[in-house]
Design an enzyme around this catalytic site. Structure first.
Site, mmCIF file in Angstrom:
data_model
loop_
_atom_site.group_PDB
_atom_site.id
_atom_site.type_symbol
_atom_site.label_atom_id
_atom_site.label_comp_id
_atom_site.label_asym_id
_atom_site.label_seq_id
_atom_site.Cartn_x
_atom_site.Cartn_y
_atom_site.Cartn_z
ATOM 1 N N ASN A 121 0.789 -1.058 0.014
ATOM 2 C CA ASN A 121 0.050 0.059 0.108
ATOM 3 C C ASN A 121 1.003 1.254 0.010
ATOM 4 O O ASN A 121 2.071 1.274 0.566
ATOM 5 C CB ASN A 121 -0.984 0.010 1.222
ATOM 6 C CG ASN A 121 -0.306 -0.155 2.528
ATOM 7 O OD1 ASN A 121 0.617 -0.913 2.578
ATOM 8 N ND2 ASN A 121 -0.978 0.443 3.476
ATOM 9 N N GLU A 150 0.401 5.258 0.641
ATOM 10 C CA GLU A 150 -0.495 6.416 1.167
ATOM 11 C C GLU A 150 0.284 7.643 0.766
ATOM 12 O O GLU A 150 1.131 7.786 0.101
ATOM 13 C CB GLU A 150 -0.486 6.334 2.751
ATOM 14 C CG GLU A 150 -1.220 4.892 3.160
ATOM 15 C CD GLU A 150 -1.492 5.214 4.683
ATOM 16 O OE1 GLU A 150 -1.885 4.268 5.143
ATOM 17 O OE2 GLU A 150 -0.775 5.885 5.274
ATOM 18 N N CYS A 197 -3.958 0.581 -2.475
ATOM 19 C CA CYS A 197 -3.813 -0.925 -1.713
ATOM 20 C C CYS A 197 -2.835 -1.670 -2.035
ATOM 21 O O CYS A 197 -2.359 -1.475 -3.477
ATOM 22 C CB CYS A 197 -5.036 -1.583 -1.501
ATOM 23 S SG CYS A 197 -6.410 -0.877 -0.997
ATOM 24 N N GLU A 225 -2.757 -4.791 -3.020
ATOM 25 C CA GLU A 225 -3.407 -5.674 -3.855
ATOM 26 C C GLU A 225 -3.461 -5.306 -5.397
ATOM 27 O O GLU A 225 -2.711 -5.743 -6.407
ATOM 28 C CB GLU A 225 -4.748 -6.436 -3.782
ATOM 29 C CG GLU A 225 -4.677 -6.922 -2.264
ATOM 30 C CD GLU A 225 -5.357 -6.257 -1.214
ATOM 31 O OE1 GLU A 225 -4.552 -4.878 -0.883
ATOM 32 O OE2 GLU A 225 -6.115 -6.594 -0.408
ATOM 33 N N CYS A 254 -10.362 -3.720 -4.450
ATOM 34 C CA CYS A 254 -9.206 -4.563 -4.893
ATOM 35 C C CYS A 254 -9.979 -5.843 -5.223
ATOM 36 O O CYS A 254 -9.420 -6.241 -6.290
ATOM 37 C CB CYS A 254 -8.244 -4.850 -3.707
ATOM 38 S SG CYS A 254 -7.224 -3.423 -3.328
HETATM 39 ZN ZN LIG Z 1 -7.859 -2.579 -1.207
#
Ligand SMILES: [Zn+2]
Length: 142
Positions: free
Chosen positions: A51, A53, A62, A64, A98
């Site tokens: 992830n 940010e 994210c 994934e 995701c």
């Molecule tokens: Zn996600």
């Protein structure tokens, strides 16, 4: 009685778990401190994601999805397996966004095993079809 949790080939499971665990500390999560590592198999190759940010919170992504986008950049389009590592207990399942992005690349969502782990060794698993039943796909577009 619920169906047994889906399982990956044990050797692949170990390899993916090692990649997801190794990726997790590389997450960029200075705001939430919720670090996530992902490892996926697409078109026969393993791709990692974390992830990422941003101070403008809504711009984060994210683990994934960052793994899927890395795979697509490398030319891989066929999703086979997903492993996600967080510190949560029980291990966190992928978010709705995701799930939709994973679904885009799953030829057979019932055959894609999604496993969530944490460094303490807990795990949960599902098929992608269980996580996103009746998912939306390009087949529904005109
Ligand atoms: Zn996600």
């Amino acid at each position: 009685m619920p169906d047994a949790a889906p399982e990956l080939d044990p050797a692949l499971d170990l390899t993916l778990a090692a990649h997801a665990l190794a990726a997790q500390p590389r997450a960029y999560a200075p705001y939430s401190k919720f670090r996530v590592g992902a490892a996926i198999v697409m078109s026969g190759k393993i791709f990692e994601g974390v992830n990422v940010e941003n101070a403008s919170y809504g711009l984060g992504i994210c683990a994934e999805r960052s793994a899927v986008f890395s795979a697509v950049i490398a030319g891989a389009h066929e999703l086979a397996a997903v492993m996600v590592c967080t510190d949560a207990s029980p291990p966190s399942s992928p978010c709705g966004a995701c799930r939709q992005v994973l679904y885009e690349f799953a030829r057979d969502p019932a055959a894609v095993v999604v496993t969530s782990i944490n460094p303490a060794g807990e795990r949960r698993s599902w098929t992608l079809a269980e996580l996103l039943p009746d998912g939306f796909s390009g087949r529904e577009l005109p």
